[in-house]
Write a protein that holds these residues in place. Sequence first.
Motif, PDB file in Angstrom:
ATOM      1  N   ARG A   1       0.847  -1.194   0.000  1.00  0.00           N
ATOM      2  CA  ARG A   1       0.000   0.000   0.000  1.00  0.00           C
ATOM      3  C   ARG A   1       0.879   1.239   0.000  1.00  0.00           C
ATOM      4  NH1 ARG A   1      -4.114  -0.188   4.767  1.00  0.00           N
ATOM      5  NH2 ARG A   1      -4.495   1.856   3.895  1.00  0.00           N
ATOM      6  N   LEU A   2       0.514   2.209  -0.823  1.00  0.00           N
ATOM      7  CA  LEU A   2       1.172   3.509  -0.822  1.00  0.00           C
ATOM      8  C   LEU A   2       0.155   4.544  -0.377  1.00  0.00           C
ATOM      9  CD1 LEU A   2       3.231   3.655  -4.140  1.00  0.00           C
ATOM     10  CD2 LEU A   2       4.051   3.265  -1.834  1.00  0.00           C
ATOM     11  N   THR A   3       0.577   5.424   0.517  1.00  0.00           N
ATOM     12  CA  THR A   3      -0.312   6.456   1.029  1.00  0.00           C
ATOM     13  C   THR A   3       0.363   7.807   0.868  1.00  0.00           C
ATOM     14  OG1 THR A   3      -1.219   4.915   2.636  1.00  0.00           O
ATOM     15  CG2 THR A   3      -1.617   7.225   3.039  1.00  0.00           C
ATOM     16  N   LEU A   4      -0.368   8.762   0.329  1.00  0.00           N
ATOM     17  CA  LEU A   4       0.110  10.127   0.176  1.00  0.00           C
ATOM     18  C   LEU A   4      -0.465  10.952   1.323  1.00  0.00           C
ATOM     19  CD1 LEU A   4       1.470  12.367  -1.525  1.00  0.00           C
ATOM     20  CD2 LEU A   4      -0.716  12.624  -2.697  1.00  0.00           C
ATOM     21  N   LEU A   5       0.398  11.585   2.077  1.00  0.00           N
ATOM     22  CA  LEU A   5      -0.009  12.422   3.199  1.00  0.00           C
ATOM     23  C   LEU A   5       0.338  13.860   2.839  1.00  0.00           C
ATOM     24  CD1 LEU A   5      -1.119  12.308   6.127  1.00  0.00           C
ATOM     25  CD2 LEU A   5       1.248  12.277   6.887  1.00  0.00           C
ATOM     26  N   ARG A   6      -0.696  14.707   2.714  1.00  0.00           N
ATOM     27  CA  ARG A   6      -0.431  16.092   2.337  1.00  0.00           C
ATOM     28  C   ARG A   6      -1.340  17.046   3.087  1.00  0.00           C
ATOM     29  NH1 ARG A   6      -2.596  16.283  -3.855  1.00  0.00           N
ATOM     30  NH2 ARG A   6      -4.529  15.167  -3.492  1.00  0.00           N
ATOM     31  N   ARG A   7      -0.871  18.268   3.191  1.00  0.00           N
ATOM     32  CA  ARG A   7      -1.609  19.296   3.910  1.00  0.00           C
ATOM     33  C   ARG A   7      -2.758  19.791   3.051  1.00  0.00           C
ATOM     34  NH1 ARG A   7      -0.368  25.150   4.967  1.00  0.00           N
ATOM     35  NH2 ARG A   7      -1.438  25.581   6.934  1.00  0.00           N
ATOM     36  N   HIS A   8      -3.930  19.927   3.669  1.00  0.00           N
ATOM     37  CA  HIS A   8      -5.123  20.395   2.973  1.00  0.00           C
ATOM     38  C   HIS A   8      -5.706  21.574   3.749  1.00  0.00           C
ATOM     39  CE1 HIS A   8      -8.725  20.224   0.513  1.00  0.00           C
ATOM     40  NE2 HIS A   8      -9.438  20.275   1.622  1.00  0.00           N
TER      41      HIS A   8
ATOM     42  N   SER B   1      -6.764  23.909   8.429  1.00  0.00           N
ATOM     43  CA  SER B   1      -5.786  23.062   7.751  1.00  0.00           C
ATOM     44  C   SER B   1      -5.596  21.766   8.532  1.00  0.00           C
ATOM     45  CB  SER B   1      -4.446  23.781   7.602  1.00  0.00           C
ATOM     46  OG  SER B   1      -3.853  23.970   8.858  1.00  0.00           O
ATOM     47  N   TYR B   2      -5.403  20.695   7.790  1.00  0.00           N
ATOM     48  CA  TYR B   2      -5.145  19.383   8.363  1.00  0.00           C
ATOM     49  C   TYR B   2      -4.404  18.553   7.326  1.00  0.00           C
ATOM     50  CZ  TYR B   2      -9.201  17.869   5.627  1.00  0.00           C
ATOM     51  OH  TYR B   2     -10.072  17.602   4.606  1.00  0.00           O
ATOM     52  N   PHE B   3      -3.903  17.417   7.760  1.00  0.00           N
ATOM     53  CA  PHE B   3      -3.222  16.511   6.838  1.00  0.00           C
ATOM     54  C   PHE B   3      -4.211  15.479   6.322  1.00  0.00           C
ATOM     55  CE2 PHE B   3       0.426  18.190   9.095  1.00  0.00           C
ATOM     56  CZ  PHE B   3       1.281  18.436   8.036  1.00  0.00           C
ATOM     57  N   ARG B   4      -4.327  15.401   5.018  1.00  0.00           N
ATOM     58  CA  ARG B   4      -5.242  14.461   4.379  1.00  0.00           C
ATOM     59  C   ARG B   4      -4.459  13.267   3.861  1.00  0.00           C
ATOM     60  NH1 ARG B   4      -9.043  16.636  -0.266  1.00  0.00           N
ATOM     61  NH2 ARG B   4      -7.206  16.395  -1.564  1.00  0.00           N
ATOM     62  N   ARG B   5      -5.042  12.092   4.022  1.00  0.00           N
ATOM     63  CA  ARG B   5      -4.417  10.843   3.598  1.00  0.00           C
ATOM     64  C   ARG B   5      -5.123  10.322   2.352  1.00  0.00           C
ATOM     65  NH1 ARG B   5      -6.037   6.023   6.478  1.00  0.00           N
ATOM     66  NH2 ARG B   5      -5.733   4.673   4.732  1.00  0.00           N
ATOM     67  N   ASP B   6      -4.365  10.150   1.276  1.00  0.00           N
ATOM     68  CA  ASP B   6      -4.907   9.612   0.026  1.00  0.00           C
ATOM     69  C   ASP B   6      -4.161   8.330  -0.312  1.00  0.00           C
ATOM     70  OD1 ASP B   6      -6.703  11.759  -0.483  1.00  0.00           O
ATOM     71  OD2 ASP B   6      -5.036  12.959  -1.224  1.00  0.00           O
ATOM     72  N   ASP B   7      -4.904   7.273  -0.592  1.00  0.00           N
ATOM     73  CA  ASP B   7      -4.298   6.006  -0.996  1.00  0.00           C
ATOM     74  C   ASP B   7      -3.968   6.048  -2.484  1.00  0.00           C
ATOM     75  OD1 ASP B   7      -4.405   4.790   1.497  1.00  0.00           O
ATOM     76  OD2 ASP B   7      -6.472   4.151   1.199  1.00  0.00           O
ATOM     77  N   LEU B   8      -2.785   5.574  -2.829  1.00  0.00           N
ATOM     78  CA  LEU B   8      -2.359   5.473  -4.222  1.00  0.00           C
ATOM     79  C   LEU B   8      -2.495   4.024  -4.665  1.00  0.00           C
ATOM     80  CD1 LEU B   8       0.918   7.598  -4.025  1.00  0.00           C
ATOM     81  CD2 LEU B   8      -1.370   8.357  -4.632  1.00  0.00           C
ATOM     82  N   SER B   9      -3.106   3.811  -5.806  1.00  0.00           N
ATOM     83  CA  SER B   9      -3.316   2.440  -6.291  1.00  0.00           C
ATOM     84  C   SER B   9      -2.023   1.899  -6.898  1.00  0.00           C
ATOM     85  CB  SER B   9      -4.430   2.410  -7.334  1.00  0.00           C
ATOM     86  OG  SER B   9      -4.072   3.212  -8.444  1.00  0.00           O
ATOM     87  N   VAL B  10      -1.705   0.659  -6.561  1.00  0.00           N
ATOM     88  CA  VAL B  10      -0.528  -0.023  -7.111  1.00  0.00           C
ATOM     89  C   VAL B  10      -0.929  -1.433  -7.507  1.00  0.00           C
ATOM     90  CG1 VAL B  10       1.165   1.300  -5.793  1.00  0.00           C
ATOM     91  CG2 VAL B  10       0.249  -0.771  -4.826  1.00  0.00           C
TER      92      VAL B  10
END
Length: 105
Positions: A59-66, A73-82
């Motif tokens: 699993r790959l997860t992108l953690l970025r500020r939103h 503001s908070y950190f949002r977690r988006d899953d990247l498909s692999v």
Amino acid sequence: LGLLVNVFVFSVVVAKFQAPQSDLVWSQGCVILSRDGVPHLLMRVGNLRCHTLYSPRIRLTLLRRHVTQEGESYFRRDDLSVDQPATMSGIHTVAHSISADSPLR
């Protein structure tokens, strides 16, 4: 005293075998390249274990500020498909296709 030494040595041996070890190593860098005209994010993972892993879940997860429209503001977690490999021994290249529905687009 002999029994106490035996118990101590046995507990050290058991603790050594039960200690979790990091047997998977991720690369420190990644690359973005084009495959069949589609950009892909590539990184490698190495299997240091002496045996093959069957049906591993990667699993790959992108953690970025939103920042919301209200300024919160908070950190949002988006899953990247692999693509999931059937087996893994040695080195495996993990690839994420940066398509229109990818969070990296």
